[in-house]
Scaffold this motif. Structure first.
Motif, mmCIF file in Angstrom:
data_model
loop_
_atom_site.group_PDB
_atom_site.id
_atom_site.type_symbol
_atom_site.label_atom_id
_atom_site.label_comp_id
_atom_site.label_asym_id
_atom_site.label_seq_id
_atom_site.Cartn_x
_atom_site.Cartn_y
_atom_site.Cartn_z
ATOM 1 N N LYS A 2 -6.617 1.936 -1.373
ATOM 2 C CA LYS A 2 -6.847 2.618 -0.109
ATOM 3 C C LYS A 2 -5.655 3.504 0.212
ATOM 4 O O LYS A 2 -4.539 3.229 -0.201
ATOM 5 C CB LYS A 2 -6.991 1.607 1.035
ATOM 6 N N GLN A 3 -5.922 4.534 0.996
ATOM 7 C CA GLN A 3 -4.830 5.330 1.528
ATOM 8 C C GLN A 3 -4.105 4.499 2.575
ATOM 9 O O GLN A 3 -4.724 3.729 3.312
ATOM 10 C CB GLN A 3 -5.355 6.591 2.195
ATOM 11 N N CYS A 4 -2.826 4.692 2.633
ATOM 12 C CA CYS A 4 -2.011 3.941 3.573
ATOM 13 C C CYS A 4 -0.848 4.824 4.010
ATOM 14 O O CYS A 4 -0.344 5.621 3.221
ATOM 15 C CB CYS A 4 -1.499 2.677 2.889
ATOM 16 N N PRO A 25 -7.231 4.324 6.653
ATOM 17 C CA PRO A 25 -7.728 2.956 6.845
ATOM 18 C C PRO A 25 -6.645 1.874 6.908
ATOM 19 O O PRO A 25 -6.915 0.756 7.322
ATOM 20 C CB PRO A 25 -8.622 2.737 5.636
ATOM 21 N N ALA A 26 -5.426 2.195 6.492
ATOM 22 C CA ALA A 26 -4.388 1.167 6.428
ATOM 23 C C ALA A 26 -3.063 1.743 6.909
ATOM 24 O O ALA A 26 -2.761 2.917 6.701
ATOM 25 C CB ALA A 26 -4.242 0.638 5.007
ATOM 26 N N ILE A 27 -2.285 0.883 7.531
ATOM 27 C CA ILE A 27 -1.002 1.297 8.062
ATOM 28 C C ILE A 27 0.015 0.187 7.807
ATOM 29 O O ILE A 27 -0.320 -0.995 7.871
ATOM 30 C CB ILE A 27 -1.122 1.620 9.565
ATOM 31 N N LEU A 62 -3.424 -3.859 8.322
ATOM 32 C CA LEU A 62 -2.151 -3.651 8.988
ATOM 33 C C LEU A 62 -1.074 -4.480 8.300
ATOM 34 O O LEU A 62 -1.193 -5.699 8.191
ATOM 35 C CB LEU A 62 -2.284 -4.064 10.454
ATOM 36 N N GLY A 63 -0.049 -3.797 7.812
ATOM 37 C CA GLY A 63 1.057 -4.469 7.138
ATOM 38 C C GLY A 63 2.382 -4.163 7.808
ATOM 39 O O GLY A 63 2.458 -3.331 8.711
ATOM 40 N N ILE A 64 3.404 -4.820 7.338
ATOM 41 C CA ILE A 64 4.741 -4.725 7.916
ATOM 42 C C ILE A 64 5.740 -4.504 6.777
ATOM 43 O O ILE A 64 5.549 -4.993 5.677
ATOM 44 C CB ILE A 64 5.104 -6.060 8.636
ATOM 45 N N TYR A 65 6.842 -3.797 7.102
ATOM 46 C CA TYR A 65 7.939 -3.743 6.137
ATOM 47 C C TYR A 65 9.280 -3.826 6.840
ATOM 48 O O TYR A 65 9.409 -3.505 8.015
ATOM 49 C CB TYR A 65 7.859 -2.519 5.230
#
Length: 127
Positions: A2-4, A25-27, A62-65
């Motif tokens: 997916k694009q992120c 679709p993703a961040i 939804l992710g984190i870094y």
């Protein structure tokens, strides 16, 4: 696949409307970072705003870094604990991994990494 996109204080506060219109679709949001000058941990100044707006916009992926400058396993573990504390109240919203963004900056640079060697670098990442 997916694009992120990743978003941090460098992009500023992101609105619900912008996220909904983006079609992405993703961040992945930067929750925190380690200073490039010394080992000091900081919450990203727009993290709370952006994660709330991402959730309101219906972002399902939804992710984190955390931007890391760890040069020891002990520092990497302290960073991990800081991230967990920072994101814990949003844990049910986070569906993607928490990423360890370990890249060269001030205190972690090519010379430091070369001196540590590949095995030591791997141990820091694993920690």
């Amino acid at each position: 696949m997916k694009q992120c996109i990743d978003i941090s204080a460098w992009q500023g506060e992101v609105s619900v409307g912008t996220l909904m219109k983006s079609g992405i679709p993703a961040i992945v949001l930067r929750s925190s970072y380690t200073s490039q000058k010394s080992f000091s941990l900081h919450k990203d100044k727009v993290f709370d705003h952006n994660i709330k707006n991402a959730y309101k916009a219906g972002m399902k992926d939804l992710g984190i870094y955390h931007y890391s400058q760890a040069i020891s396993e002990t520092e990497a573990i302290r960073e991990a604990r800081f991230v967990i504390d920072t994101v814990s109240k949003y844990r049910t919203w986070i569906t993607l991994p928490i990423f360890f963004d370990w890249e060269f900056g001030g205190r972690l640079n090519a010379g430091v990494a070369r001196t540590m060697g590949k095995q030591r670098c791997r141990q820091i990442c694993d920690a």
